[in-house]
Enzyme design. Structure first.
Site, PDB file in Angstrom:
ATOM      1  N   GLU A 145       4.368   9.803  18.091  1.00  0.00           N
ATOM      2  CA  GLU A 145       4.746   9.230  16.957  1.00  0.00           C
ATOM      3  C   GLU A 145       5.934   8.994  17.678  1.00  0.00           C
ATOM      4  O   GLU A 145       6.488   9.682  18.241  1.00  0.00           O
ATOM      5  CB  GLU A 145       4.553  10.067  15.846  1.00  0.00           C
ATOM      6  CG  GLU A 145       3.192  10.385  15.394  1.00  0.00           C
ATOM      7  CD  GLU A 145       2.580   9.164  14.913  1.00  0.00           C
ATOM      8  OE1 GLU A 145       3.040   8.144  14.487  1.00  0.00           O
ATOM      9  OE2 GLU A 145       1.445   9.484  14.609  1.00  0.00           O
ATOM     10  N   CYS A 169      -1.305   6.507  14.142  1.00  0.00           N
ATOM     11  CA  CYS A 169      -1.570   6.944  15.523  1.00  0.00           C
ATOM     12  C   CYS A 169      -1.970   5.907  16.162  1.00  0.00           C
ATOM     13  O   CYS A 169      -2.940   5.151  16.216  1.00  0.00           O
ATOM     14  CB  CYS A 169      -2.914   7.962  15.308  1.00  0.00           C
ATOM     15  SG  CYS A 169      -3.267   8.804  16.867  1.00  0.00           S
TER      16      CYS A 169
END
Length: 233
Positions: free
Chosen positions: A103, A2
DNA sequence: CCAGACGTTGTT
DNA sequence: GTCTGG
DNA sequence: CCAGACGTTGTT
DNA sequence: GTCTGG
């Protein structure tokens, strides 16, 4: 992992959800990047309190604070054995406030495709985090944090092998209360349920941390809107 | 004992 | 600060 | 995470 | 290629 996320929800709604009397002074963010201040929650005197922390954990023993630029994530599987995180896992747990995260799906060749993951109901996400206090040579305290990552769930897997550990609403006070021992909170670092999040393909404009606006997460036009590509598994 | 590292991801 | 390596 | 820099001396 | 900065 992340490495970029969003927090667009109005501070008023966040405060209501946590039972705080003052509105959290946030403004909508569409591209929060490492080294920037993030909104987090930690326990102080037995109460959940909001705090701004710099994203990128600087261990208390660091001589060069630049080490924090890359300590933006901590693997859930190895928290108890890493010197940089072990003590924080026991004594300094926090929750990082978000309502989505990005992502990038790697492609064999050509550019990577970024996706934005958010709750299907648009609600608040709380990432499991650790915080730390570093004292600069001038004696100035700098408070920083890192986001814990775990294995991807089925929703993430086509895009990426890792995802932030998301603490369920009911578990938030248990995670934050560091009188609860590690074995009690470790199971909370499991991958999120597969139906919690939805994926939205987004513009590569999100690549640059200097871009920050609603345009980043608008739906791509249909003829250029990729779905998570299962062939890349 | 002291010295030196201490982290993640992804790619090769 | 704490652990590993020499 | 991605983007962008990455160096020195000396002179103005 | 590798490191720093956001």
């Amino acid at each position: 992992m992340c490495g970029r996320f969003t927090l667009r929800i109005d501070g008023e709604l966040i405060s209501i959800e946590w039972g705080w009397t003052k509105r959290l002074p946030t403004h909508p963010r569409f591209n929060i990047a490492p080294t920037q201040p993030v909104w987090a929650v930690r326990f102080e005197n037995g109460e959940a309190k909001p705090v701004e922390l710099r994203w990128g954990l600087i261990p208390s023993w660091a001589k060069d604070p630049a080490i924090g630029n890359r300590m933006i994530n901590a693997r859930a599987e190895t928290l108890v054995e890493k010197p940089a995180f072990r003590q924080a896992f026991v004594q300094r747990r926090c929750l990082v406030l978000a309502d989505g995260f990005y992502e990038w799906q790697g492609k064999g060749k050509g550019p990577k495709q970024p996706f934005w993951f958010s709750r299907a109901d648009g609600g608040l996400l709380t990432f499991a985090g650790l915080w730390e206090r570093w004292i600069s040579p001038d004696g100035e305290p700098v408070e920083t944090c890192t986001i814990i990552t775990t294995k991807a769930n089925e929703t993430l897997r086509p895009v990426h092998e890792r995802m932030p550990a998301i603490i369920a609403s009911a578990d938030r006070p248990v995670w934050l209360d560091c009188t609860n021992p590690v074995p009690v909170v470790t199971p909370m670092l499991a991958p999120a349920p597969d139906d919690l999040l939805v994926a939205t393909p987004v513009s590569a404009a999100v690549n640059s941390p200097s871009n920050d606006g609603p345009g980043l997460i608008e739906e791509a036009t249909p003829d250029e809107a990729p779905s998570p590509d299962l062939r890349l598994l």
